[in-house]
Design an enzyme around this catalytic site. Sequence first.
Site: not given
Ligand code: SAH
Length: 337
Positions: A82, A95, A102, A106, A109, A328
Site C-alpha cells: 500500500e 506514506c 511485518c 503489534c 495493527c 493503515c
Molecule cells: N513499523 C513502523 C512504521 C509503520 S506503522 C512503526 O511502528 O512506527 C506507522 C504508524 O501507524 C505506527 O505508529 C503504527 O503504530 C500506526 N498504526 C498502526 N495501525 C494503526 C491503526 N489501525 N490506526 C492508526 N494508526 C495505526
Amino acid sequence: MKKLQSLMVERGQKPFRAVQLYTWIYEKRATSFDEMSDISLRFREELKQDFCLEIPKIHTKQVSNDGTIKLLLELKDGYKVETVLMRYNYGNAVCVSSQVGCNMGCSFCSSGILGKQRNLEPEEMVGQILVINNLLKEEGKGERVSHIVVMGTGEPFDNYDNVMDFIRIVNNQKGLAIGARHITVSTCGLPDKIRKYSLEGLQTNLAISLHAPNNELRNKLMKINKAHPLEEVMEAIREYESNAGRRVTYEYLLLEGINDTKECAMELINLIKGTFGYVNLIPYNETNKNDYKRSSGNRVHAFLDILMKNGVKATIRKEFGSDIDAACGQLKAKVGD
Ligand code: SAH
C-alpha cells in the site's frame, strides 16, 4: 548515486553516466531508455539488456473526498503493498511501505497479521513515489511529491540498508531532490538501529511509535517491547538527540480505556521528560481484526490538555481519507492477496 557510479565504471563508462541516468529517470521522468537522447545508442541497448525502468503496477486505486489517494501496488513477484498520497496545504506527502507484511506483531495493527513476507528493495520504495508522481503529473497542476513518511506497512529499521539507500536516492539533488527535513522514518523502537541512524549524518526526521507509557502495557500492545523495553528505547533516543542534534516525534495511538487515561498521560510525561521530542496523538482507525476501540474526541482532547498543561508539546494527527478506509493496512486487508 555512488553505487550507480561504480556500476557505470565497472562497465567502462564515466561516473558522469550515473548523473545522466538520475536526471533522465527522476527529473525528466523518462519511462524508457530510448528517451535518453544524450546517451549513445549502443550504451542504451546495453542498459536495456541488463536493467529495467519498470515501476510497480496499480492494482487498486481509491480516491477520497479530501483528495487522498490510496493505492494497492503490485510488485514484480506479485506481492502487493500500500501507498497513500496525503495532500496538506504545505505539499504532497506520501506514506511509503518498507516491507511486504511485518514481523513486529503489534496487536492493534493489521499490517502484521501475515508476518513479513519480504523486504522491499530501494527501487520498490522509490517506485511508490514515482507512481504517485505520475498520477500528479496526469492532474496537470505541476505538482510533485514533496514530503515522505516511511509509515506504511513494515518496520523500516528491520530493512535498514534498503531504507537508507531509498532515502539517499529521493534526497539526492539529481534524484527526486526531496529535502531531508521533509522525510520522516517511523520505527517501533529498535535501539541499535536508532543509534546507527543517529550517525548517518542525515537531516531526516525520526518518529518513535511509543503507544504506551510503561512496559507492562507496552508488552501487551507491542511484542517488540519484550525484546527492547522502554528504558532501552529511551536511552537510544537520548543518544540520537545528542548525536544527530535532532528531536524525535513520539507517536501515541489512543485506544479507548487502554492507554488513554489521565494516569497514562502523566506517566507519558514522566517517561519523555528530559528529551526534546513532541507527541503526536493518533486517533485509532478501527479494524475488524481486533477489539480495540478508538478513544472519543473528548478523551483525545483531555489527554492532549494534560500533556500541554505540563509543558509537553503535542498535536493530534490530522486524518485523511476517512471515507475510503483510511486505516493503515485496511485496504490490503480488504482486497486480500
Ligand atoms: N513499523 C513502523 C512504521 C509503520 S506503522 C512503526 O511502528 O512506527 C506507522 C504508524 O501507524 C505506527 O505508529 C503504527 O503504530 C500506526 N498504526 C498502526 N495501525 C494503526 C491503526 N489501525 N490506526 C492508526 N494508526 C495505526
